[in-house]
Scaffold this active site. Sequence first.
Site, PDB file in Angstrom:
ATOM      1  N   GLU A 148       0.238   3.671   1.635  1.00 15.79           N
ATOM      2  CA  GLU A 148       0.280   4.109   3.042  1.00 15.79           C
ATOM      3  C   GLU A 148       1.624   3.786   3.682  1.00 15.79           C
ATOM      4  O   GLU A 148       2.008   4.412   4.674  1.00 15.79           O
ATOM      5  CB  GLU A 148      -0.840   3.442   3.837  1.00 15.79           C
ATOM      6  CG  GLU A 148      -2.236   3.985   3.558  1.00 15.79           C
ATOM      7  CD  GLU A 148      -2.442   5.403   4.099  1.00 15.79           C
ATOM      8  OE1 GLU A 148      -1.979   5.692   5.211  1.00 15.79           O
ATOM      9  OE2 GLU A 148      -3.057   6.209   3.402  1.00 15.79           O
TER      10      GLU A 148
ATOM     11  N   TYR B  82      -2.238   0.229  10.498  1.00 20.30           N
ATOM     12  CA  TYR B  82      -2.453  -0.426   9.198  1.00 20.30           C
ATOM     13  C   TYR B  82      -1.169  -0.397   8.374  1.00 20.30           C
ATOM     14  O   TYR B  82      -0.715  -1.419   7.846  1.00 20.30           O
ATOM     15  CB  TYR B  82      -3.591   0.284   8.449  1.00 20.30           C
ATOM     16  CG  TYR B  82      -3.693  -0.092   6.986  1.00 20.30           C
ATOM     17  CD1 TYR B  82      -4.279  -1.291   6.601  1.00 20.30           C
ATOM     18  CD2 TYR B  82      -3.196   0.749   5.992  1.00 20.30           C
ATOM     19  CE1 TYR B  82      -4.361  -1.647   5.262  1.00 20.30           C
ATOM     20  CE2 TYR B  82      -3.277   0.404   4.651  1.00 20.30           C
ATOM     21  CZ  TYR B  82      -3.864  -0.792   4.288  1.00 20.30           C
ATOM     22  OH  TYR B  82      -3.942  -1.137   2.962  1.00 20.30           O
TER      23      TYR B  82
ATOM     24  N   SER C  92       0.834  -1.196   0.000  1.00 22.09           N
ATOM     25  CA  SER C  92       0.000   0.000   0.000  1.00 22.09           C
ATOM     26  C   SER C  92       0.871   1.249   0.000  1.00 22.09           C
ATOM     27  O   SER C  92       1.932   1.283   0.626  1.00 22.09           O
ATOM     28  CB  SER C  92      -0.862  -0.004   1.264  1.00 22.09           C
ATOM     29  OG  SER C  92      -1.420   1.274   1.478  1.00 22.09           O
TER      30      SER C  92
END
Length: 313
Positions: free
Chosen positions: A116, A137, A114
């Site tokens: 992120e 996460y 990801s």
Amino acid sequence: MLLAKGYEVHGVLRRSSSFNTDRIDHLYQDPHDPGARLFLHYGDLSDGSGFRALLEQVEPDEVYNLGAQSHVKVSFHQPEYTADVDALGTLRVLEAIRAYPSTGREVRFYQAGSSEMFGSSPPPQSEGTPFHPRSPYAVAKVYAYWQTVNYREAYDLFACNGILFNHESERRGETFVTRKITRAATRIKLGLQDKLFLGNLDAKRDWGYAADYVEAMWLMLQQDEPDDYVIATGQIHSVREFVERVFDRLDLDWREYVAIDPRYFRPAEVDALCGDASKARKKLGWQPQVTFEELIERMVEQDLELARQERVL
Ligand code: GDP
């Protein structure tokens, strides 16, 4: 996409007492039908032995690990669960694949990384950009990323990390910001709702169209060598701009309807993500087809239709 390419597809489904297959119901085929190519099995990333048994039963050629507790804000409320499923869950799948070649068959593995993971590393982000995760996460995804690299290096597994930037579509979950906005704006347009509460409007993201991105996942597993790739559009927009464009399309002034609710702020925020997908363009021949404007148009059109149906009811 895999069904359209002629694959037999086996999906893993978490047990729930209510139905949770809305987004794939249109693909459902009766397993008794001799032409059926989509099969669902109960499983969970927290259950490694279940996954090992499934691998033996199905004998897949490719495994796509898209399972996760995937909501960044929720991960601050459930950090331990998020780590179990997103980080250790990936390890369980990798271990099962490593132990599997009793049949001597190679399984190709795709890990959903990801953007992120880049967190506070400034844009543009590419495969060489250091990770600086900003949520439970993202930390869990960094762990899964490195396990995937390590299993490739240690055991010669055909394992790839796709580092996908935000990808949206008409099927996006309704608590992610893009879909939350298109759902609310279209319902406001039809008089079904009068306010939209959001968090940080200054966050900037690189939003692409999910159907383009799944093609990139598949392409990674068709290469001669496994590798890691950033998948992104290279265009950056703020949440505020997304809101403005959606409301503009509906001839509404967003300032009359949008209010800020600090509940949607995150303890640590990722300010700006914008990917450099040159490697994927060069090595996979991949580039996105659907533009930011088309993405908004598709999501707004579909949600208008859903709001119309809701109004009739
Ligand atoms: P993410 O990039 O994986 O966290 O995807 P999201 O769609 O959940 O969030 C994108 C950005 O929108 C983040 O920077 C959020 O802080 C911001 N945002 C602002 N308001 C909201 C909101 O009401 N819900 C969500 N999910 N995000 C919001």
